[in-house]
Design a protein around this motif. Structure first.
Motif, short mmCIF file in Angstrom:
data_model
loop_
_atom_site.label_atom_id
_atom_site.label_comp_id
_atom_site.label_asym_id
_atom_site.label_seq_id
_atom_site.Cartn_x
_atom_site.Cartn_y
_atom_site.Cartn_z
N ASN A 207 0.83 -1.20 0.00
CA ASN A 207 0.00 0.00 0.00
C ASN A 207 0.86 1.25 0.00
O ASN A 207 1.11 1.84 1.04
N VAL A 208 1.32 1.64 -1.17
CA VAL A 208 2.23 2.77 -1.27
C VAL A 208 1.58 3.92 -2.05
O VAL A 208 0.60 3.73 -2.76
N THR A 209 2.17 5.09 -1.88
CA THR A 209 1.80 6.24 -2.71
C THR A 209 3.03 6.64 -3.51
O THR A 209 4.11 6.78 -2.96
N LYS A 211 4.47 9.45 -6.31
CA LYS A 211 4.27 10.73 -6.98
C LYS A 211 5.40 10.95 -7.98
O LYS A 211 6.54 10.60 -7.70
N GLU A 218 0.00 11.22 -9.40
CA GLU A 218 0.11 10.48 -8.14
C GLU A 218 -0.76 9.24 -8.24
O GLU A 218 -1.83 9.26 -8.85
N SER A 219 -0.32 8.13 -7.64
CA SER A 219 -1.16 6.94 -7.61
C SER A 219 -0.91 6.14 -6.33
O SER A 219 0.09 6.36 -5.64
N HIS A 220 -1.82 5.23 -6.06
CA HIS A 220 -1.75 4.41 -4.84
C HIS A 220 -1.91 2.94 -5.23
O HIS A 220 -2.54 2.62 -6.22
N GLY A 221 -1.37 2.06 -4.41
CA GLY A 221 -1.57 0.64 -4.63
C GLY A 221 -0.32 -0.17 -4.40
O GLY A 221 0.69 0.35 -3.89
N ALA A 234 0.50 0.45 -8.76
CA ALA A 234 0.87 1.83 -8.42
C ALA A 234 1.65 2.49 -9.55
O ALA A 234 1.47 3.68 -9.84
N ASN A 258 6.04 6.98 -0.83
CA ASN A 258 5.69 6.85 0.58
C ASN A 258 5.29 5.39 0.79
O ASN A 258 4.27 4.93 0.28
N GLN A 261 2.17 5.09 4.27
CA GLN A 261 0.92 5.84 4.45
C GLN A 261 0.89 6.68 5.73
O GLN A 261 -0.15 6.84 6.36
N THR A 327 8.91 7.63 4.02
CA THR A 327 7.76 8.45 3.62
C THR A 327 7.98 9.31 2.38
O THR A 327 7.02 9.75 1.75
#
Length: 400
Positions: A207-209, A211, A218-221, A234, A258, A261, A327
């Motif tokens: 579960n990363v972010t 950028k 930006e994306s998450h996953g 991601a 990051n 989270q 982070t």
């Protein structure tokens, strides 16, 4: 009898031809395919299993997976949606299954099931298929379409173009006054050479972010460390939504990751607490924040913390350095790689030139488009195929 020609023997082309022939028995439907056989992208999709669609059943949610085409596809998805796709295949004896991540595959786990279904349906409804039939030019003479190929000239009352990302066909469409948005790769992984990840391919951070520095991308996953850099959702989402911007950067840019989270200050506070509660334990040995152990260890070393250092021994600079690695770790991206066999391109026929109630050209009556020949593309997970099925079905419904 109405002569209808479909240029392109891929997913969208076959789906259009079959549905036209079924819905309009009075039509004579012909597919022109330049290769020796069709449906090659279907064959290799999803590692040879064919990721038919995605278990997303709300049009407003489904469109969020299309960096290009989001606004235009909302109406079409109300006409033919994921549930319609499932029903179409199941009524023809092809049962689909949903995997944990929402991707849908044939229960047989082989793309050949989809190919056989299409070939059987095409035969059943009398679709003519011409392989090794490359199109050289398309002209309109009165109300008749004249398609010159290496196998002779074909004429048609109505023409469907479903050729995917074919530069040659895009050039031909330019001669018909259509605008082609310059194609750039859309689904790709990031090439990264960095000591922190060199020796840990195969590690997944869940579960990363991510950028792209100095942009709004930006994306998450999940994030996967590979032999050449980073992959997984991601990264693939960033590559799709940032396709044009990243191409302009020549695929040389920085990303900030990051991993946990938490923001920097929150992480620093957590680390200070760990310094108290885990005082005698070695920082390197015991992963925190549910991080993969090998990744944790590389970030600890990158923060200039030795593999024998205890939590009690950490000074202010080391705590801050570790918080930064966790982070806001910066990685340099230098190039891209193709994601598996997924050749997806952003670019194609300008969407302003298409009527999305029918997928007919606004410039030429009886000229229709289906699939990725349009400037529509999606993230990975079956969404590009859903666009093919939807556009092709709507063409079939409206062509007569």
């Amino acid at each position: 009898m109405n002569e209808i020609i479909v240029i392109g023997g891929g997913a969208a082309g076959f789906f259009a031809a079959i549905n036209i022939a079924e819905q309009h028995p009075q039509a004579n439907v012909t597919i022109l395919e330049k290769a020796k056989q069709g449906l090659q992208k279907v064959k290799i999709s999803g590692g040879g299993r064919c990721n038919v669609t995605h278990a997303e059943f709300i049009p407003q949610e489904l469109v969020n997976n299309y960096p290009r085409g989001k606004k235009e596809l909302l109406g079409p998805f109300h006409q033919f949606m994921t549930g319609d796709t499932i029903a179409w295949f199941e009524s023809r004896g092809v049962a689909l299954k949903i995997e944990d991540d929402g991707r849908m595959f044939p229960e047989s786990n082989t793309s050949q099931t989809i190919i056989d279904c299409f070939l059987n349906e095409a035969n059943k409804f009398g679709v003519n298929i011409n392989y090794s039939c490359g199109v050289k030019s398309v002209k309109k003479e009165g109300s008749t379409w004249c398609i010159d190929t290496n196998a002779g000239v074909f004429t048609a009352d109505k023409l469907v173009v479903a050729t995917g990302s074919s530069v040659k066909i895009w050039e031909i469409l330019k001669t018909l006054n259509h605008t082609i948005v310059k194609p750039v790769p859309s689904l790709f992984t990031f090439n990264v050479k960095d000591a922190r990840i060199t020796n840990i391919p195969g590690v997944v951070a869940q579960n990363v972010t991510v950028k792209v520095v100095n942009t709004n991308l930006e994306s998450h996953g999940p994030l996967l460390v590979t032999h050449v850099g980073f992959s997984a959702p991601a990264i693939l989402k960033l590559s799709a939504f940032g396709a044009v911007e990243l191409a302009q950067m020549d695929y040389k840019f920085q990303i900030e990751i990051n991993f946990i989270q938490q923001d920097f200050n929150g992480c620093l506070s957590s680390l200070k607490n760990l310094k108290q509660t885990l005082a005698k334990k070695t920082v390197f040995k015991f992963s925190q924040f549910d991080m993969p152990k090998r990744l944790w260890q590389q970030l600890v070393l990158a923060a200039n913390i030795g593999d024998g250092t205890t939590w009690a021994d950490l000074n202010k600079h080391q705590l801050e350095a570790l918080a930064a690695q966790l982070t806001k770790a910066i990685f340099n991206v230098n190039g891209k790689s193709t994601f598996k066999e997924e050749f997806v391109t952003a670019g194609g026929v300008d969407l302003k030139e298409v009527n999305f109630k029918t997928f007919e050209s606004k410039y030429h009556k009886n000229l229709y488009f289906a699939g990725e020949v349009l400037n529509i593309d999606a993230v990975t997970g079956g969404f590009n195929f859903q666009n093919a099925w939807t556009s092709a079905f709507i063409v079939a419904k409206n062509i007569m």
